[in-house]
Design an enzyme around this catalytic site. Structure first.
Site, short mmCIF file in Angstrom:
data_model
loop_
_atom_site.label_atom_id
_atom_site.label_comp_id
_atom_site.label_asym_id
_atom_site.label_seq_id
_atom_site.Cartn_x
_atom_site.Cartn_y
_atom_site.Cartn_z
N CYS A 113 0.67 -1.32 -0.10
CA CYS A 113 -0.33 0.00 0.16
C CYS A 113 0.84 1.30 -0.21
O CYS A 113 0.62 2.64 -0.78
CB CYS A 113 -0.98 0.05 1.41
SG CYS A 113 -2.05 -1.52 1.36
N HIS A 247 -3.78 6.47 3.46
CA HIS A 247 -3.84 5.58 2.78
C HIS A 247 -6.01 5.23 3.14
O HIS A 247 -6.26 5.22 4.25
CB HIS A 247 -3.42 4.43 2.85
CG HIS A 247 -3.40 3.14 2.96
ND1 HIS A 247 -4.04 3.02 1.06
CD2 HIS A 247 -3.44 1.44 3.18
CE1 HIS A 247 -4.21 1.28 1.28
NE2 HIS A 247 -3.86 1.07 2.37
N ASN A 277 -10.75 0.77 -1.01
CA ASN A 277 -8.73 -0.18 -0.26
C ASN A 277 -7.82 -0.32 -2.08
O ASN A 277 -8.46 -1.74 -2.48
CB ASN A 277 -8.99 -1.27 0.37
CG ASN A 277 -6.54 -1.09 1.00
OD1 ASN A 277 -6.33 -0.38 -0.27
ND2 ASN A 277 -6.39 -1.76 1.99
#
Ligand code: UT7
Length: 320
Positions: A113, A247, A277
């Site tokens: 990520c 994030h 996500n």
């Protein structure tokens, strides 16, 4: 020494949308559970003929247009991705070719990520040392191809998308600092198993494996710590930050980090409801959206932070 700044940003979401209601027909879940536990309402899914580079190319072209540059102006291409087109060449090579930056070094960063933050950090170093003038940093993912659609603890969370930034040399400070970390001792809590023959481990197909609750706890603690680290390194107070651009993994993680920063949610860019996500794409996607809709303006102080499989984590403090 030169400074580096963000000259342009762009992003792209594939057309197909998968809502929580759609997922109710696939696994034992509910819109209520997903909304309450993650904040996600929908995610985008790449078409069968789209790879990570195809998504990344569109985001890259939009970032170049925003920067007013041509592909041939780019000296380096860095792509954060956990879902590359192939084991090799790097996804960055395909993007470099399509934008016409042939000959410029192009490579992928496997940092899950925070891949986009790791990319920004690398770009910042190369620009400050004078090695490069314009660097394209992309985060692009087709996580839908790594989904086990029978695992309700992962398949409701992830989505596909891409975001890109043109980072350029500047006389004025733009990227004020970046902070990146990894700790491989947590590797078993969150991973994509290997597609190489004989390395699928306990799983019949390539897929994301996550012990979500354990990841959640470390993520909250680690992201809070990196907020402190970033503020301290720049001798700043929490109140100096205009925007937290986190994030987009889970609204509860985002809220916990905002609380640590002492910031109300009005200072936080939230897009997790719109696309779930998207790993390395999530920050440039959220940031680009917030710029285009007029919330984030030139001169605003933005704190970007991310956490993911590795574990890896990182932040970037940027005067946009
Ligand atoms: O992006 C990089 C890093 N990744 C993250 O930051 C993700 C971090 N983790 C998370 O976001 C959360 O842990 C999840 C969203 C993955 C899970 O939420 P949770 O509140 O931690 O749930 P849990 O894993 O503790 O599970 C609670 C219950 C379980 O049922 P029992 O055992 O209590 O009966 C699960 O089986 O929720 C159940 N559950 C679900 N129920 C309905 C798990 N997934 C689902 C689902 N729908 N999709």
């Amino acid at each position: 020494m030169k400074h580096s700044k963000i000259l342009g940003l762009g992003s792209y979401l594939p057309e197909k949308v998968l809502t929580n209601e759609d997922l109710e027909k696939i696994v034992d879940t509910s819109d209520e559970w997903i909304t309450e536990r993650t904040g996600i309402k929908k995610r985008h899914i790449a078409a069968d003929d789209q790879n990570a580079s195809d998504l990344g190319i569109i985001a890259a072209q939009r970032a170049l247009a925003d920067a007013g540059l041509a592909g041939s102006d780019i000296d380096m291409i860095i792509v954060g991705t956990a879902t590359p087109d192939k084991m090799f060449p790097g996804t960055a090579c395909y993007i470099g070719d399509k934008i016409g930056a042939n000959g410029a070094p192009a490579f992928d960063v496997t940092a899950a990520c925070p891949g986009f933050i790791f990319g920004l950090s690398i770009a910042d170093q190369y620009i400050k040392t004078g090695f490069a003038k314009n660097i394209l940093v992309v985060g692009t993912e087709i996580l839908s191809r790594l989904m086990n659609w029978e695992d309700r603890s992962t398949c409701v969370i992830f989505g596909d998308g891409a975001g890109a930034a043109v980072v350029s040399a500047s006389d004025e400070p733009g990227i004020l600092s970046t902070h990146i970390h990894s700790d491989g001792s947590y590797g078993e809590l969150l991973f994509g198993n290997n597609a190489i023959r004989g390395q699928l481990g306990d799983y019949p197909e390539p897929q994301i494996v996550m012990r979500g609750n354990e990841v959640f706890k470390v993520a909250v603690k680690t992201l809070s710590a990196i907020v402190d680290e970033t503020l301290e390194a720049n001798n700043l107070e929490k109140s100096d930050i205009d925007w937290l651009i986190p994030h987009q993994a889970n609204i509860r993680i985002i809220q916990a980090t905002a609380k640590k920063l002492g910031a109300g949610m009005e200072k936080v860019i939230v897009a997790v409801d719109q696309h779930g996500n998207t790993s390395s794409a999530s920050i440039p996607l959220a940031w680009d959206q917030a710029i285009k809709d007029g919330r984030v303006k030139r001169g605003d102080l933005c704190l970007l932070e991310s956490f993911g499989g590795g574990f890896t984590w990182g932040s970037a403090l940027i005067r946009y």
